[in-house]
Design a protein around this motif. Structure first.
Motif, mmCIF file in Angstrom:
data_model
loop_
_atom_site.group_PDB
_atom_site.id
_atom_site.type_symbol
_atom_site.label_atom_id
_atom_site.label_comp_id
_atom_site.label_asym_id
_atom_site.label_seq_id
_atom_site.Cartn_x
_atom_site.Cartn_y
_atom_site.Cartn_z
ATOM 1 N N LEU A 287 -63.018 32.080 -40.064
ATOM 2 C CA LEU A 287 -62.445 31.128 -39.124
ATOM 3 C C LEU A 287 -61.204 30.469 -39.720
ATOM 4 C CD1 LEU A 287 -65.744 29.301 -38.047
ATOM 5 C CD2 LEU A 287 -64.518 31.058 -36.742
ATOM 6 N N PRO A 288 -60.201 30.192 -38.910
ATOM 7 C CA PRO A 288 -59.050 29.430 -39.412
ATOM 8 C C PRO A 288 -59.452 27.983 -39.655
ATOM 9 C CG PRO A 288 -58.862 29.749 -37.048
ATOM 10 C CD PRO A 288 -60.037 30.567 -37.484
ATOM 11 N N ILE A 289 -58.691 27.318 -40.493
ATOM 12 C CA ILE A 289 -59.024 25.939 -40.838
ATOM 13 C C ILE A 289 -58.932 25.011 -39.629
ATOM 14 C CG2 ILE A 289 -56.738 25.103 -41.478
ATOM 15 C CD1 ILE A 289 -59.979 24.637 -43.502
ATOM 16 N N THR A 290 -58.217 25.458 -38.587
ATOM 17 C CA THR A 290 -58.075 24.650 -37.376
ATOM 18 C C THR A 290 -59.193 24.885 -36.366
ATOM 19 O OG1 THR A 290 -56.642 26.388 -36.472
ATOM 20 C CG2 THR A 290 -55.565 24.521 -37.570
ATOM 21 N N ASN A 291 -60.079 25.841 -36.647
ATOM 22 C CA ASN A 291 -61.184 26.104 -35.732
ATOM 23 C C ASN A 291 -62.033 24.852 -35.554
ATOM 24 O OD1 ASN A 291 -64.277 26.947 -35.484
ATOM 25 N ND2 ASN A 291 -63.034 28.551 -34.511
ATOM 26 N N PRO A 292 -62.507 24.558 -34.349
ATOM 27 C CA PRO A 292 -63.289 23.331 -34.114
ATOM 28 C C PRO A 292 -64.510 23.191 -35.020
ATOM 29 C CG PRO A 292 -62.610 24.278 -32.029
ATOM 30 C CD PRO A 292 -62.216 25.265 -33.080
ATOM 31 N N ARG A 293 -65.194 24.300 -35.324
ATOM 32 C CA ARG A 293 -66.358 24.211 -36.210
ATOM 33 C C ARG A 293 -65.949 23.778 -37.621
ATOM 34 N NH1 ARG A 293 -71.209 26.403 -35.863
ATOM 35 N NH2 ARG A 293 -71.084 27.573 -37.825
ATOM 36 N N VAL A 294 -64.854 24.347 -38.114
ATOM 37 C CA VAL A 294 -64.373 23.981 -39.443
ATOM 38 C C VAL A 294 -63.843 22.555 -39.442
ATOM 39 C CG1 VAL A 294 -62.782 24.581 -41.296
ATOM 40 C CG2 VAL A 294 -63.828 26.401 -39.926
ATOM 41 N N ALA A 295 -63.110 22.195 -38.398
ATOM 42 C CA ALA A 295 -62.555 20.839 -38.299
ATOM 43 C C ALA A 295 -63.663 19.796 -38.254
ATOM 44 C CB ALA A 295 -61.665 20.738 -37.060
ATOM 45 N N ALA A 296 -64.749 20.100 -37.547
ATOM 46 C CA ALA A 296 -65.867 19.160 -37.455
ATOM 47 C C ALA A 296 -66.542 18.990 -38.814
ATOM 48 C CB ALA A 296 -66.870 19.638 -36.414
#
Length: 368
Positions: A287-296
């Motif tokens: 996942l990119p660092i901007t993905n909602p799961r990563v951001a959360a």
């Protein structure tokens, strides 16, 4: 011959109510009490028979009890000629030592019982006061270590980070460093073990890849260089994650070692973070660092730890025994042994030979 001992290396740690002020857990969808569970963590070691002498050192769960980790004792059994529960030299952190003299089977089992509670520090209403001071025992976490120097490129990078973020308070400085590490580092699956945490080499080369001991050491070193106390906690995952499969492990946890950093805020205490786990989720789920799961997860892990993990110690540059060929270790998170004057590879459990097993305990009774 078998011997069996029991020990509780009790450490008394001050627990501030401010460090656990809220009843809602960031790890669930609803406002619930943080999850508390008890576990048994067991080392099973069978060293090779070569030579006439063998020595073993095992890191044990921290006995400096807190609101999020409480030790309920350790026991051992086996055929060692010498065995004892001890502290890592120069610290109050627990370890187990065993020694065999003569040939033949060399086995030992060491079990610890630990209770953990998900850790959440509420930073929403924290106000930094100019009158609050940093305790003397915390100030040592502003000092450099062999692999975490605070001058040269480390200081230059830290000052650049806080200047760009216009971060003028300890909380803002820690947040700026955390964000920088998350955005600029990456998890490198080719790194052996958890890495070594040599941040000067990382910054000089521009290669900010590695695993938890590398990425989280970046946070610790840059945060210290910015004037905020910070430290790593070296430990091991002991259960599945309630939210992210990649961030947990249970049963055979022989390769589940993981370190986690904290920074200190005057008037509040130690605040947990884990930028390396943010990068691990991004890598393992592609996942990119901007993905909602990563951001959360990035937001959650600035101020919280899911306690499916236990801490051993936070020491750096450790010499377990002056007369050992181990030399100086960057940290003590893996079993260490020497057999017939030769080191065992601590990162290869099957060749060492060791196995680490975690099991959740159900009920109130503690049975070893």
């Amino acid at each position: 011959m078998k011997r069996r001992d029991f020990i509780k290396l009790a450490g008394v740690g001050g627990v501030s109510a401010a460090l656990f002020p809220i009843s809602s857990s960031v790890f669930g969808q609803q406002a619930v009490r943080p999850r508390s569970r008890s576990y048994r963590l067991t080392y099973k070691v069978d060293l090779p028979n070569e030579g006439k002498k063998a020595r073993l050192w095992l890191p044990l769960p921290d006995t400096n009890d807190t609101a999020h980790q409480f030790s309920q004792g350790s026991v051992w059994s086996g055929n060692a000629d010498i065995a004892r529960f001890d502290n890592i030299p120069g610290t109050t952190s627990p370890m187990f030592y065993a020694e065999w003299r003569g040939t033949g089977p060399r086995n030992v089992s060491v079990s610890s019982v630990i209770k953990t509670t998900d850790r959440v520090v509420d930073l929403r209403h924290y106000t930094e006061s100019g009158t609050a001071s940093v305790p003397a025992e915390v100030k040592r976490y502003l000092q450099p270590t062999k692999h975490i120097p605070l001058d040269g490129i480390v200081r230059k990078t830290a000052l650049s980070i806080v200047k760009e973020a216009n971060a003028q308070t300890p909380l803002k400085k820690a947040q700026a460093v955390y964000d920088w590490v998350v955005e600029n580092s990456y998890r490198d699956p080719a790194t052996r073990g958890c890495g070594r945490g040599d941040i000067k080499s990382m910054l000089e080369s521009g290669n900010l890849g590695g695993k938890c001991a590398d990425l989280n050491a970046l946070f610790v070193g840059l945060t210290r260089a910015a004037g905020v106390p910070a430290r790593d906690n070296y430990g091991i995952r002991i259960d599945e994650s309630a939210t992210h499969k990649t961030l947990g492990q249970s049963g055979d946890v022989s390769t589940a070692q993981h370190c986690r950093p904290e920074f200190y805020l005057a008037g509040l205490g130690w605040v947990p973070v884990d930028p390396a786990d943010v990068r691990q989720l991004a890598l393992d789920e592609d996942l990119p660092i901007t993905n909602p799961r990563v951001a959360a997860l990035r937001e959650k892990l600035f101020g919280a730890w899911e306690m499916n993990w236990v801490a051993f110690n936070h020491g750096r540059d450790i010499t377990l025994a002056k007369d050992s060929i181990l030399g100086e270790l960057p940290f003590f998170m893996y079993p260490q042994a020497e057999v017939a004057g030769h080191l065992q590879d601590s990162l290869e459990p099957a060749a060492f030979v060791y196995k680490i097993v975690s099991s959740e305990l159900v009920g109130t009774g503690v049975k070893f």
